[in-house]
Design an enzyme around this catalytic site. Structure first.
Site, short mmCIF file in Angstrom:
data_model
loop_
_atom_site.label_atom_id
_atom_site.label_comp_id
_atom_site.label_asym_id
_atom_site.label_seq_id
_atom_site.Cartn_x
_atom_site.Cartn_y
_atom_site.Cartn_z
N GLY A 83 0.76 -1.24 0.00
CA GLY A 83 0.00 0.00 0.00
C GLY A 83 0.79 1.29 0.00
O GLY A 83 0.22 2.37 0.20
N TRP A 85 2.23 2.91 -2.56
CA TRP A 85 1.80 3.79 -3.65
C TRP A 85 0.42 4.38 -3.33
O TRP A 85 0.14 5.53 -3.66
CB TRP A 85 1.76 3.02 -4.97
CG TRP A 85 3.09 3.02 -5.68
CD1 TRP A 85 4.32 3.02 -5.10
CD2 TRP A 85 3.32 3.03 -7.09
NE1 TRP A 85 5.31 3.02 -6.05
CE2 TRP A 85 4.73 3.03 -7.28
CE3 TRP A 85 2.49 3.03 -8.20
CZ2 TRP A 85 5.31 3.03 -8.55
CZ3 TRP A 85 3.08 3.04 -9.47
CH2 TRP A 85 4.47 3.04 -9.64
N LYS A 193 4.63 -0.52 -14.28
CA LYS A 193 5.99 -1.05 -14.28
C LYS A 193 6.16 -2.14 -15.33
O LYS A 193 5.25 -2.93 -15.58
CB LYS A 193 6.32 -1.63 -12.90
CG LYS A 193 7.70 -2.29 -12.84
CD LYS A 193 8.20 -2.43 -11.42
CE LYS A 193 7.46 -3.46 -10.62
NZ LYS A 193 7.96 -3.55 -9.24
#
Length: 249
Positions: A83, A85, A193
């Protein structure tokens, strides 16, 4: 009979030896990871700033350069556990209402794993974002709002087989792109990503059909030995045709 027992004993000894070798490899890998963690300034900084892990600084750095997170935005964090981000997104969008003078945003975090509550965020635990069920729950949670930004710092568990691992993260990337296409507003953004490789230019070409601009980011907080980088796709154009099998027809 004697030969059979001898062969069986040799086979068992070989199995034990392989097991011991693998254990030693794992022990060495764990020791290297612990040493790297102790020497990593971002690990200590995360503790000081009350972030759940060091990856928060990757997003903070990228946001400093791109300004994709601002007060009042609606954001979804895919594969959000643990968590960090989500914490950054809540702070930057003012989703917790910490600053009454700024617009209040909305942040939704989703993961197959458990995410401990984060003030200002809607948490969807034990949920595979690629399923219809997850999409329906997201739409219900957001109401009539479309999403301004989809985030993804997801990566599959490493198998140790380089090509297989690359294929797996590429699959996650396309699932994130597909999800974003279904929930993002026109001109919305996507940040995710990927691991460097020959497949990345193809991925960029696919994105260019649906976003106005594509940018590759490599934050300093990414470890130097890591092949990870991030793709920021800005200005969602919308979709003209239905999505099929995670790719556009």
């Amino acid at each position: 009979m004697w030969t059979s027992r001898s062969t069986a004993h040799a086979s068992l000894s070989y199995t034990k030896m392989c097991f011991l070798v693998n254990c030693l490899k794992r022990l060495k890998s764990s020791q290297q990871w612990l040493s790297r963690q102790k020497a990593d300034p971002y690990v200590e900084k995360a503790k000081i700033c009350n972030y759940r892990c060091r990856s928060a600084f990757k997003l903070l750095e990228m946001n400093e350069k791109t300004n994709i997170l601002t007060p009042g935005l609606t954001v979804i964090d895919l594969g959000a556990s643990p968590g960090s981000w989500t914490q950054v997104a809540v702070q930057k969008t003012n989703a917790d209402g910490a600053d009454p003078k700024k617009p209040k945003g909305s942040v939704l975090a989703i993961d197959k794993l458990q995410i401990f509550p984060i003030e200002g965020a809607i948490i969807l635990n034990n949920m595979d974002f690629s399923t219809i069920e997850a999409h329906d729950k997201v739409v219900k949670a957001l109401g009539d709002r479309k999403v301004d930004l989809v985030l993804s710092d997801m990566a599959p568990s490493a198998t140790g087989v380089r090509e297989l691992d690359k294929d797996r993260i590429l699959g996650l990337c396309y699932m994130a792109i597909r999800f974003a296409a279904l929930v993002t507003r026109i001109d919305g953004n996507l940040l995710f990503k990927v691991w460097d490789g020959k497949e990345v230019p193809i991925l960029e070409m696919d994105l260019e059909r649906f976003y106005k601009s594509i940018k590759i980011l490599k934050p300093q907080a990414s470890r130097s030995e890591s092949s990870e980088k991030f793709i920021l796709a800005r200005g969602f154009k919308g979709i003209q045709r239905p999505l099929e099998n995670g790719r556009w027809g």
